[in-house]
Write a protein that holds these residues in place. Structure first.
Motif, short mmCIF file in Angstrom:
data_model
loop_
_atom_site.label_atom_id
_atom_site.label_comp_id
_atom_site.label_asym_id
_atom_site.label_seq_id
_atom_site.Cartn_x
_atom_site.Cartn_y
_atom_site.Cartn_z
N ASN A 1 65.35 -57.48 -49.97
CA ASN A 1 66.76 -57.17 -50.18
C ASN A 1 67.24 -56.03 -49.28
OD1 ASN A 1 68.80 -58.34 -51.96
ND2 ASN A 1 69.14 -56.23 -52.60
N LEU A 2 66.39 -55.05 -49.10
CA LEU A 2 66.73 -53.91 -48.24
C LEU A 2 66.95 -54.37 -46.79
CD1 LEU A 2 66.94 -50.76 -48.16
CD2 LEU A 2 64.55 -50.75 -47.48
N VAL B 1 65.83 -63.07 -43.64
CA VAL B 1 64.44 -62.92 -44.12
C VAL B 1 63.94 -64.24 -44.70
CG1 VAL B 1 62.90 -61.59 -45.60
CG2 VAL B 1 64.98 -60.52 -44.70
N VAL B 2 62.75 -64.61 -44.28
CA VAL B 2 62.08 -65.80 -44.81
C VAL B 2 60.84 -65.35 -45.57
CG1 VAL B 2 60.99 -68.01 -44.25
CG2 VAL B 2 62.87 -67.14 -42.83
N VAL B 3 60.70 -65.80 -46.80
CA VAL B 3 59.53 -65.45 -47.63
C VAL B 3 58.77 -66.74 -47.92
CG1 VAL B 3 58.75 -64.41 -49.78
CG2 VAL B 3 60.84 -63.57 -48.69
N ILE B 4 57.50 -66.77 -47.56
CA ILE B 4 56.67 -67.97 -47.75
C ILE B 4 55.50 -67.63 -48.67
CG2 ILE B 4 55.28 -69.73 -46.58
CD1 ILE B 4 56.84 -69.05 -44.01
N PHE B 5 55.30 -68.44 -49.69
CA PHE B 5 54.17 -68.18 -50.58
C PHE B 5 53.79 -69.45 -51.33
CE2 PHE B 5 58.04 -67.21 -52.89
CZ PHE B 5 57.87 -67.86 -54.12
N TRP C 1 58.75 -63.21 -63.20
CA TRP C 1 59.13 -62.29 -62.13
C TRP C 1 60.04 -62.95 -61.11
CZ3 TRP C 1 58.48 -62.89 -56.98
CH2 TRP C 1 57.58 -63.87 -56.56
N TYR C 2 59.68 -64.15 -60.66
CA TYR C 2 60.44 -64.78 -59.59
C TYR C 2 61.79 -65.27 -60.11
CZ TYR C 2 61.60 -67.72 -55.63
OH TYR C 2 62.23 -68.27 -54.55
N GLU D 1 67.58 -64.51 -58.15
CA GLU D 1 69.04 -64.63 -58.09
C GLU D 1 69.68 -63.42 -57.44
OE1 GLU D 1 70.60 -65.53 -61.91
OE2 GLU D 1 69.46 -67.39 -62.14
N LYS D 2 69.01 -62.27 -57.55
CA LYS D 2 69.53 -61.05 -56.91
C LYS D 2 69.22 -61.01 -55.43
CE LYS D 2 68.81 -58.24 -61.11
NZ LYS D 2 68.13 -57.04 -61.64
N VAL D 3 68.17 -61.70 -55.02
CA VAL D 3 67.65 -61.50 -53.67
C VAL D 3 67.69 -62.78 -52.82
CG1 VAL D 3 65.62 -60.77 -52.34
CG2 VAL D 3 66.12 -59.68 -54.54
N ILE D 4 67.27 -63.91 -53.41
CA ILE D 4 67.08 -65.14 -52.63
C ILE D 4 68.37 -65.95 -52.56
CG2 ILE D 4 65.71 -67.25 -52.41
CD1 ILE D 4 64.06 -64.69 -52.13
#
Length: 418
Positions: A53-54, A63-67, A112-113, A118-121
């Motif tokens: 988010n920062l 930003v791309v987050v992969i997991f 957690w996710y 909703e705030k970040v992704i």
């Protein structure tokens, strides 16, 4: 400010982590966080998303987050259990009250996710498996092949994809490695047989070859191998190729082509097997069985260097015995050929100290050696093989001048350049 921009998810000294992002050069870039499930236990998932988010809000980054969600859940479940064990009975009430007030536990893998995304992704894409990606990668690579028909191109794509599904565990990096090496062997061996009439046999031979190659690649890359597949032993030259900087000399390529040509004959073995099963359990009559044996057995081209006969010795003995019972005659020439091949294969296994003991443990084959004729053939074959080995060693010793001359300056330069 960091707390505010990260939606309250980060409660640490931002300068310690984000100082490297203060230059103007770091604005408007794409940042990728890959393999989040491999994060340190000391860095919570909440803080990972806070960092995302920062970067979005302050640095204007994409930003791309992969997991891997299941692995992440499993990791967090373990972490939650560990945290619970550390809690004393006295601390439990205060811990529970605090969790209730915050309405979420930091390490609750089920929540957690869903809570923070909703705030970040902004956009979420779930990939069930890599199959479609793998197909696209394979197609792109095979489309670069020249001088082949669409039919052969289609066969290669299907076979590679089937082997990928069975032996690569969805690992696209392994697929990339395999495709590079498959290209080498297609070019120097397999595609030289692309006009082979029996396309089914060609596909079967390709699949066995690719399976064996991927087995050796996994060994070379130290990737865990779940089980040993017998097919992995068919092509010893793959291991040699990988250890020799992905190169085979002229003689080795010739040997590889002979091996592959022999594998093309595997289709006859499968047809023989089906012929026997259909006769025993199906509707094949005596006349059809006899015709099948007479058509198929003479076409099997055994030769000792291959070292594999694909079926135990008694498989062929049972076929010949059934044939004799029906016709009251023997296929003597074929039987001689089969006996010779299996005895030669047994000798090769003994001299190579093969610990699998495919032939040493074949009771029917060992019984054959009680026959004086075949016992003598066994001893003569051993002596020839032994003499041949010694001659090869002596030839190597006597060729030291040729070996020495190969280490000239240009050869060393080529080696270093490669």
């Amino acid at each position: 400010m960091v707390k505010s921009i990260s939606s309250g998810l980060i409660d640490i000294d931002s300068d310690a982590i984000f100082s490297f992002l203060k230059k103007e050069d770091f604005y408007n870039i794409i940042v990728c966080f890959d393999n989040i499930e491999r994060k340190s236990d000391n860095l919570s998932l909440k803080e990972n998303l806070g960092l995302v988010n920062l970067l979005k809000e302050e640095k204007e980054c994409n930003v791309v987050v992969i997991f891997h969600e299941e692995e992440l859940k499993e990791q967090d479940d373990n972490l939650t259990e560990n945290n619970k064990e550390e809690e004393t009975e006295q601390d439990f009430n205060s811990w529970y009250q605090k969790a209730k007030e915050e309405q979420v536990k930091q390490y609750n893998s089920k929540n957690w996710y869903q809570i923070y995304k909703e705030k970040v992704i902004d956009c979420e894409i779930t990939i069930k498996n890599n199959d479609e990606v793998a197909k696209a990668i394979i197609k792109d690579k095979v489309n670069k092949y020249t001088k082949i028909t669409d039919e052969i191109r289609n066969i290669i794509e299907i076979v590679i994809f089937e082997v990928y599904q069975e032996h690569c565990s969805g690992n696209l990096r392994l697929l990339y490695h395999a495709l590079e090496h498959i290209y080498y062997f297609n070019k120097h061996c397999f595609l030289k047989f692309r006009k082979y009439n029996d396309k089914q046999a060609f596909a079967i031979a390709l699949k066995l070859s690719y399976k064996s190659l991927i087995f050796q690649i996994k060994k070379y890359l130290s990737i865990k191998i779940e089980k040993i597949d017998l097919a992995s032993g068919y092509y010893h030259l793959y291991e040699k190729y990988l250890k020799n900087m992905f190169y085979l000399n002229k003689e080795e390529k010739y040997q590889l082509r002979r091996d592959f040509y022999q594998t093309l004959k595997l289709n006859f073995c499968y047809k023989l097997h089906n012929c026997r099963i259909e006769y025993i359990e199906g509707n094949l009559n005596d006349e059809q069985f006899v015709k099948g044996i007479e058509n198929l057995l003479p076409k099997i081209n055994f030769y000792p260097k291959c070292g594999m006969a694909y079926y135990p010795y008694d498989f062929y003995q049972n076929l010949l015995s059934t044939y004799t019972q029906i016709t009251k005659k023997k296929l003597s020439n074929i039987e001689e050929k089969i006996n010779q091949h299996y005895i030669e294969a047994l000798v090769i296994e003994e001299f190579k100290f093969n610990l699998n003991h495919y032939y040493k443990s074949d009771i029917a084959l060992l019984k054959l050696l009680k026959n004086e004729k075949w016992k003598d053939y066994y001893e003569d074959t051993k002596e020839k093989y032994k003499t041949s080995k010694y001659e090869n060693i002596n030839a190597l010793i006597n060729s030291y001048e040729n070996i020495e001359s190969s280490f000239y300056l240009e050869a060393i330069k080529q080696y270093n350049f490669f």
